[in-house]
Every structure is written in structure tokens, then in C-alpha cells.
Enzyme design. Structure first.
Site, PDB file in Angstrom:
ATOM      1  N   SER A   1      -4.346  -5.423   0.795  1.00 54.26           N
ATOM      2  CA  SER A   1      -4.067  -6.855   0.897  1.00 54.26           C
ATOM      3  C   SER A   1      -4.563  -7.480   2.200  1.00 54.26           C
ATOM      4  O   SER A   1      -4.227  -7.016   3.274  1.00 54.26           O
ATOM      5  CB  SER A   1      -2.556  -7.105   0.843  1.00 54.26           C
ATOM      6  OG  SER A   1      -1.973  -6.400  -0.206  1.00 54.26           O
TER       7      SER A   1
ATOM      8  N   HIS B   1      -6.742 -10.430  -2.052  1.00 56.61           N
ATOM      9  CA  HIS B   1      -7.649  -9.390  -2.553  1.00 56.61           C
ATOM     10  C   HIS B   1      -8.950 -10.043  -3.013  1.00 56.61           C
ATOM     11  O   HIS B   1      -8.953 -10.843  -3.945  1.00 56.61           O
ATOM     12  CB  HIS B   1      -7.000  -8.620  -3.710  1.00 56.61           C
ATOM     13  CG  HIS B   1      -5.971  -7.636  -3.248  1.00 56.61           C
ATOM     14  ND1 HIS B   1      -6.241  -6.308  -3.082  1.00 56.61           N
ATOM     15  CD2 HIS B   1      -4.686  -7.807  -2.876  1.00 56.61           C
ATOM     16  CE1 HIS B   1      -5.164  -5.691  -2.644  1.00 56.61           C
ATOM     17  NE2 HIS B   1      -4.194  -6.573  -2.510  1.00 56.61           N
TER      18      HIS B   1
ATOM     19  N   HIS C   1      -3.827  -3.724  -9.268  1.00 56.47           N
ATOM     20  CA  HIS C   1      -2.553  -3.002  -9.223  1.00 56.47           C
ATOM     21  C   HIS C   1      -1.963  -2.832 -10.627  1.00 56.47           C
ATOM     22  O   HIS C   1      -2.212  -3.645 -11.515  1.00 56.47           O
ATOM     23  CB  HIS C   1      -1.529  -3.760  -8.370  1.00 56.47           C
ATOM     24  CG  HIS C   1      -1.993  -4.031  -6.974  1.00 56.47           C
ATOM     25  ND1 HIS C   1      -2.815  -5.092  -6.671  1.00 56.47           N
ATOM     26  CD2 HIS C   1      -1.744  -3.381  -5.809  1.00 56.47           C
ATOM     27  CE1 HIS C   1      -3.065  -5.081  -5.363  1.00 56.47           C
ATOM     28  NE2 HIS C   1      -2.436  -4.059  -4.818  1.00 56.47           N
TER      29      HIS C   1
ATOM     30  N   TYR D   1       1.110  -3.383 -11.363  1.00 56.32           N
ATOM     31  CA  TYR D   1       2.044  -4.493 -11.661  1.00 56.32           C
ATOM     32  C   TYR D   1       1.333  -5.732 -12.216  1.00 56.32           C
ATOM     33  O   TYR D   1       1.967  -6.599 -12.792  1.00 56.32           O
ATOM     34  CB  TYR D   1       2.887  -4.868 -10.430  1.00 56.32           C
ATOM     35  CG  TYR D   1       2.127  -5.384  -9.233  1.00 56.32           C
ATOM     36  CD1 TYR D   1       1.550  -6.664  -9.220  1.00 56.32           C
ATOM     37  CD2 TYR D   1       1.966  -4.603  -8.101  1.00 56.32           C
ATOM     38  CE1 TYR D   1       0.848  -7.122  -8.126  1.00 56.32           C
ATOM     39  CE2 TYR D   1       1.264  -5.057  -6.999  1.00 56.32           C
ATOM     40  CZ  TYR D   1       0.707  -6.320  -7.025  1.00 56.32           C
ATOM     41  OH  TYR D   1       0.001  -6.762  -5.947  1.00 56.32           O
ATOM     42  N   GLU D   2       0.011  -5.802 -12.040  1.00 58.25           N
ATOM     43  CA  GLU D   2      -0.724  -6.941 -12.584  1.00 58.25           C
ATOM     44  C   GLU D   2      -0.892  -6.812 -14.098  1.00 58.25           C
ATOM     45  O   GLU D   2      -1.339  -7.746 -14.762  1.00 58.25           O
ATOM     46  CB  GLU D   2      -2.097  -7.051 -11.928  1.00 58.25           C
ATOM     47  CG  GLU D   2      -2.035  -7.387 -10.445  1.00 58.25           C
ATOM     48  CD  GLU D   2      -3.415  -7.388  -9.808  1.00 58.25           C
ATOM     49  OE1 GLU D   2      -4.208  -8.275 -10.144  1.00 58.25           O
ATOM     50  OE2 GLU D   2      -3.703  -6.490  -8.996  1.00 58.25           O
TER      51      GLU D   2
ATOM     52  N   ALA E   1      -1.151  -2.086   2.525  1.00 58.95           N
ATOM     53  CA  ALA E   1      -0.064  -2.693   3.288  1.00 58.95           C
ATOM     54  C   ALA E   1       1.221  -2.056   2.768  1.00 58.95           C
ATOM     55  O   ALA E   1       1.358  -1.832   1.564  1.00 58.95           O
ATOM     56  CB  ALA E   1      -0.044  -4.191   3.062  1.00 58.95           C
TER      57      ALA E   1
ATOM     58  N   MET F   1       2.810  -0.423  -3.199  1.00 55.30           N
ATOM     59  CA  MET F   1       2.593  -0.518  -4.650  1.00 55.30           C
ATOM     60  C   MET F   1       1.192  -0.065  -5.063  1.00 55.30           C
ATOM     61  O   MET F   1       0.659  -0.530  -6.076  1.00 55.30           O
ATOM     62  CB  MET F   1       2.828  -1.971  -5.099  1.00 55.30           C
ATOM     63  CG  MET F   1       4.201  -2.520  -4.720  1.00 55.30           C
ATOM     64  SD  MET F   1       4.346  -4.262  -5.104  1.00 55.30           S
ATOM     65  CE  MET F   1       5.878  -4.676  -4.252  1.00 55.30           C
ATOM     66  N   SER F   2       0.600   0.828  -4.296  1.00 56.92           N
ATOM     67  CA  SER F   2      -0.771   1.254  -4.642  1.00 56.92           C
ATOM     68  C   SER F   2      -1.020   2.678  -4.154  1.00 56.92           C
ATOM     69  O   SER F   2      -0.096   3.458  -3.959  1.00 56.92           O
ATOM     70  CB  SER F   2      -1.781   0.303  -3.984  1.00 56.92           C
ATOM     71  OG  SER F   2      -1.744   0.432  -2.580  1.00 56.92           O
TER      72      SER F   2
ATOM     73  N   ASN G   1       5.909  -5.032   7.048  1.00 60.79           N
ATOM     74  CA  ASN G   1       7.301  -5.517   7.094  1.00 60.79           C
ATOM     75  C   ASN G   1       8.248  -4.332   7.175  1.00 60.79           C
ATOM     76  O   ASN G   1       7.864  -3.202   6.867  1.00 60.79           O
ATOM     77  CB  ASN G   1       7.618  -6.355   5.840  1.00 60.79           C
ATOM     78  CG  ASN G   1       7.429  -5.552   4.566  1.00 60.79           C
ATOM     79  OD1 ASN G   1       6.309  -5.274   4.150  1.00 60.79           O
ATOM     80  ND2 ASN G   1       8.521  -5.153   3.953  1.00 60.79           N
TER      81      ASN G   1
ATOM     82  N   HIS H   1       5.444 -12.119   0.182  1.00 59.74           N
ATOM     83  CA  HIS H   1       4.018 -11.791   0.197  1.00 59.74           C
ATOM     84  C   HIS H   1       3.334 -12.510   1.367  1.00 59.74           C
ATOM     85  O   HIS H   1       2.396 -11.988   1.972  1.00 59.74           O
ATOM     86  CB  HIS H   1       3.381 -12.190  -1.139  1.00 59.74           C
ATOM     87  CG  HIS H   1       1.952 -11.770  -1.283  1.00 59.74           C
ATOM     88  ND1 HIS H   1       1.531 -10.466  -1.098  1.00 59.74           N
ATOM     89  CD2 HIS H   1       0.823 -12.476  -1.577  1.00 59.74           C
ATOM     90  CE1 HIS H   1       0.217 -10.400  -1.288  1.00 59.74           C
ATOM     91  NE2 HIS H   1      -0.231 -11.608  -1.565  1.00 59.74           N
TER      92      HIS H   1
HETATM   93  N1  HPA Z   1       7.683  -2.733  -0.551  1.00 58.00           N
HETATM   94  C1  HPA Z   1       6.720  -2.434  -1.457  1.00 58.00           C
HETATM   95  N2  HPA Z   1       5.446  -2.725  -1.280  1.00 58.00           N
HETATM   96  C2  HPA Z   1       5.086  -3.330  -0.142  1.00 58.00           C
HETATM   97  C3  HPA Z   1       6.032  -3.667   0.844  1.00 58.00           C
HETATM   98  C4  HPA Z   1       7.404  -3.346   0.629  1.00 58.00           C
HETATM   99  O1  HPA Z   1       8.297  -3.613   1.453  1.00 58.00           O
HETATM  100  N3  HPA Z   1       5.352  -4.267   1.857  1.00 58.00           N
HETATM  101  C5  HPA Z   1       4.030  -4.268   1.479  1.00 58.00           C
HETATM  102  N4  HPA Z   1       3.876  -3.707   0.281  1.00 58.00           N
END
Ligand code: HPA
Length: 283
Positions: A33, A64, A86, A88-89, A116, A217-218, A241, A255
Site C-alpha cells: 500500500s 495500489h 488482495h 478481500y477484494e 503495510a 492482509m497479504s 499502525n 486506511h
Molecule cells: N491489521 C491488518 N492489516 C493491516 C493493518 C492492521 O492493523 N495495518 C495495515 N494492514
């Protein structure tokens, strides 16, 4: 794509990319990302939008880019994938890992995968980098596995070994380069979740309990397919984060926060990857 790709489909995509290459690419980089700017640092880079490559999945997520660049970077001929699709998409595991297999057919033997991620480890801060020592593919273990279905014998074995997924030499090199340049670096276990919701506090505590240092998530599906095909892999997370482990009304994970911190992470990651490539002997 409900089934693993056919050999013909993979070769068709590889042939399309090869037409833009002046040499055989040996190193591949997947950018997460908001991380697309690494491609700007390449010499004689040629950029191909994913829409022009047969069956390449295009990400729908902000941050992306959806293009591939081939060119020279720190003395290596490199393919950089700017943006990934991804699970989830709505894409299948076969689709999101398709580009990795195509890179293998192009000649890529070393793959650097970035992402990320949220910090589970309380010693991590946003903006830090983490070299992956290992991963837990929760999605794959639950059944959404990219190697499910008929095995592509041309690429690798039915039951690939996963006892050492992230190359120890590349990990040591990455840590050394980061330390030398004063970049905040950690090493730890990445847990892959499906998303797209961020985790609940109870889920965060669970992920920490099972041994995770960062969550995202990847990466795990792509890396699994890369190892299946015998590629040497380095994984690097940019900590965007802190995953929230207690219910709170004051803090939120968004996001936008992930993309904001990416602005700090991108120059660090770019410096790290260039530094690693500089030290990597050509093969
Ligand atoms: N959780 C899941 N996926 C992420 C996060 C998170 O806190 N931060 C960036 N991608």
C-alpha cells in the site's frame, strides 16, 4: 479464476512482459500500500499497466498503482510490481498469486515482498520496519490456500517444504543494511488475515498469543507460491499502525492512517531495498 492457472496462461503473461525486457530479470519486488515510488528510482524503467498483461489482477484499493516496471536498480535487472490484488477484494488465491508465478517463468529467483502491517509487538512503533523471520498463514491454514487443487509440477512439488521460508542470508543482510543506515528495524513473525475489517481487540490479543509480531492482509499467499517455485524470499513489513488490543472509543484504525504513515515508510523502505540490492551479488 476458480482453478489454478494453466501453464499456457502463465506463459502468455510472461511472454507479454518479456517483450518489454532488455535482459532476464532475476530479482522481483512486490510493493504494498502506498509504496509505489521505488519504481521511480529505476534506470531505463519500462512500465506496463497490469491491464495490458493477460490475467493480471488489478487492485481496486487506493494506494495500489496497478503497474509493473522492469529496469535496472542498484546493479540488478529488476521487476517491480507496484500494487497487488488482495483476497478481500474478491479475487481468488490463484489470482492474487498469479503474478508471482509469472515472475518465476521470467527468470526471477529472488523475491522481495513488502507490505503495510499493524504492530502486535508492543515494542514496535509506526514507521518502523520489520524483517519477516516467519509467517502464520491463518487464511491458508483455514483452507483458502493458493496451492489447493491440481499441482503445477512444472513449477514445484505437491507438498512443498516450508521449514525455512524467509532466506536467512537475505534477512541478515537486510538487518545489517538497515542498522548501517540508522533505519529502525525489527525482526518478527507476520500473521496473514483475510480482512478487510481490521481486527477486534480480542483478535489482536489472540494473534499476539499465537506468536505474531505484525498483522496484515497479504504476503503469505504470494510467499507460499514463491517458495513452491523455489524462489529465495525476503519479506519486509512497514509498520503503519499499532493494532489496538483494548476496546476504545478514542482511537481508530483507518486506511487513511495506513497511507499517511506510508509516507514515512516509503523513503525508508526504498533506501533499504536499494541498499540490499547494492550488496547482493549478481547471479
Ligand atoms: N491489521 C491488518 N492489516 C493491516 C493493518 C492492521 O492493523 N495495518 C495495515 N494492514
Amino acid at each position: 479464476m476458480e482453478h489454478p492457472p494453466s501453464s499456457d496462461q502463465l506463459h502468455m503473461a510472461a511472454d507479454t512482459i518479456r517483450q518489454h525486457c532488455t535482459r532476464t530479470p532475476q530479482v522481483g519486488v512486490i510493493l504494498g500500500s502506498g509504496m509505489s515510488s521505488l519504481a521511480d528510482a529505476m534506470e531505463d524503467g519500462r512500465t506496463i499497466p497490469y491491464t495490458q498483461i493477460p490475467l493480471f489482477p488489478v487492485s481496486t484499493v487506493t494506494g495500489h498503482t496497478g503497474a509493473l516496471t522492469v529496469g535496472s536498480l542498484a546493479g540488478h535487472y529488476v521487476v517491480v510490481l507496484q500494487g497487488r490484488a488482495h483476497y478481500y477484494e474478491g479475487y481468488s488465491m490463484y489470482q492474487i498469486t498469479f503474478p508471482v508465478r509469472v515472475l518465476r517463468l521470467l527468470g526471477v529467483h529472488t523475491l522481495i515482498v513488502t507490505n503495510a502491517a499493524g504492530a502486535l509487538n508492543p515494542t514496535f512503533a509506526p514507521g518502523d520496519l520489520m524483517v519477516l523471520s516467519d509467517h502464520i498463514n491463518l487464511v491458508g491454514m483455514a483452507g483458502a490456500h493458493p496451492l489447493r487443487g491440481p499441482n503445477l509440477d512444472e513449477l514445484g512439488p505437491r507438498f512443498p517444504d516450508m521449514s525455512q521460508v524467509y532466506d536467512p542470508t537475505l534477512r541478515t543482510l537486510a538487518r545489517r543494511v538497515a542498522q548501517h543506515r540508522g533505519l529502525p528495524i525489527h525482526e518478527g513473525v507476520y500473521i496473514c488475515v483475510a480482512g478487510p475489517s481490521f481486527e477486534t481487540p480480542a483478535e489482536v490479543r489472540f494473534l499476539r498469543l499465537i506468536g505474531g509480531d505484525a498483522v496484515g492482509m497479504s504476503t503469505a499467499p504470494e510467499v507460499t507460491v514463491a517458495r513452491h517455485a523455489g524462489m529465495r524470499v525476503l519479506g519486509i513489513s512497514g509498520i503503519s499502525n499499532i493494532a489496538l488490543d483494548q476496546p476504545t472509543t478514542e482511537r481508530r484504525t483507518t486506511h487513511e492512517e495506513v497511507l499517511e504513515v506510508a509516507k514515512v515508510i516509503v523513503p525508508r523502505l526504498t533506501e533499504l531495498i536499494k541498499g540490499i540490492l547494492n550488496e547482493l551479488p549478481p547471479q
